[in-house]
Each structure stands twice: as structure tokens, then as C-alpha cells.
Design a protein around this motif. Structure first.
Motif, short mmCIF file in Angstrom:
data_model
loop_
_atom_site.label_atom_id
_atom_site.label_comp_id
_atom_site.label_asym_id
_atom_site.label_seq_id
_atom_site.Cartn_x
_atom_site.Cartn_y
_atom_site.Cartn_z
N CYS A 1 -3.87 46.23 93.41
CA CYS A 1 -4.67 46.14 93.50
C CYS A 1 -5.94 46.07 94.37
N LEU B 1 -7.03 51.74 78.99
CA LEU B 1 -7.60 50.44 79.96
C LEU B 1 -7.67 49.17 78.94
N LEU B 2 -7.65 49.81 77.53
CA LEU B 2 -7.22 48.68 76.43
C LEU B 2 -5.95 48.11 76.37
N SER C 1 -4.87 46.26 79.47
CA SER C 1 -4.91 44.89 79.15
C SER C 1 -4.48 43.68 78.34
N VAL C 2 -4.12 44.56 77.18
CA VAL C 2 -2.97 44.18 76.11
C VAL C 2 -1.66 44.15 76.80
N CYS D 1 -0.60 44.31 79.42
CA CYS D 1 -0.25 43.13 80.60
C CYS D 1 0.07 41.96 79.91
N GLY D 2 -1.08 41.37 78.71
CA GLY D 2 -0.57 40.42 78.38
C GLY D 2 0.06 39.99 77.66
#
Length: 152
Positions: free
Chosen positions: A48, A120-121, A124-125, A127-128
Motif C-alpha cells: 500500500c 474496485l468493488l 473491496s468485497v 478482501c472483506g
């Protein structure tokens, strides 16, 4: 590495505070604080930081900032690709350039939205789901759901 390791260990310690019932919370904390859990989080943090550093250098080279033509002996992004393309790179919208002012078919439009918004969505999903200890099938299904949501 040592600084990052301390931050990771502190975050792990803070994530599961000691409270009632003590035995349950001790059992939760034991594997977290047993050591050897820092490699993956440290690599994530370093990746990151690398991306943020790279993007900040690209931004810093623009004419409106430092107006640099060279970075580490190579032409800067805006010199090689132009300011418009470099701005879109920083905004993750390079696919828009290829479609601007053109009539595109459904396949091209879907490709653009999958690689611009849906990815991108999905990241995020997924990773969660991984953090939430989803199994492979759950992670894949949630990733597919996010891609569909991105197409909407």
C-alpha cells in the motif's frame, strides 16, 4: 520492518481486548498474540505504501507542481503519455480515453465497466470475505456478486 511489526502487534492486541468472559477472550487473543503473524500484514502495508508513494511521485512531477521532465533518469509519465492520460491513470479511468467520442459496442462497454468500476468493488468485497474467513467458494461467489454490482 520493526516499526511495522510493532504497529501490527498493537493492532492485534487492540482488536481483541480482555473482557468478560476472560477465558473466551484469552482463547481469542492467544493465537493472535503468539507471534509470527506479521509477515502478511507487513507485506500488505508495504504494498500500500509503495502504491501511494508511486502515485504521489507521478502527481508531484506535473507542470502545476514541480514541473519535472525526468525521474530517476527516465522521462516522467506526463512527458511520455501526456497530462490527460496521466491524470486519468491517477483516477483509474484509462479505459475512458479509448472510448471518448467513439461509438462502442456492448462488449467493449462491459469490458470498460468491469475493469474500471467492478474491479474496485470486487476487490473491496473479496478482501472483506477473506478477512471474514470465507471459504474459496464464498469468496468467489461474493466476487462475482460485486462484479455484477459494478456493471449495474
Amino acid at each position: 520492518m520493526t516499526g511495522k511489526e510493532k504497529r501490527v502487534n498493537q493492532a492485534l492486541d487492540d482488536s481483541v481486548p480482555m473482557k468478560h468472559p476472560l477465558t473466551i477472550h484469552e482463547a481469542k487473543r492467544y493465537p493472535l498474540l503468539a507471534g509470527g503473524k506479521c509477515v502478511h500484514p507487513i507485506l500488505s502495508i508495504a504494498s500500500c505504501e509503495l502504491m501511494i508513494q508511486t502515485m504521489s511521485l507521478i502527481h508531484d512531477d506535473f507542470p502545476c507542481m514541480d514541473n519535472d521532465d525526468l525521474r530517476r533518469g527516465h522521462s516522467t509519465n506526463h512527458i511520455v503519455f501526456g497530462e490527460e492520460t496521466t491524470v486519468l491513470l491517477l483516477q483509474a479511468k484509462l479505459l475512458d480515453i479509448e472510448s471518448a467520442g467513439k461509438e462502442v459496442n456492448l462488449k467493449h462497454l462491459e469490458y470498460t465497466h468491469v475493469h474500471k468500476t467492478a474491479k474496485l468493488l470486487e476487490a473491496s468485497v473479496v478482501c472483506g470475505a477473506i478477512i471474514g474467513v470465507g471459504n474459496k467458494m464464498e469468496v468467489e461467489r461474493l466476487g462475482g456478486y460485486a462484479r455484477c454490482l459494478g456493471l449495474l
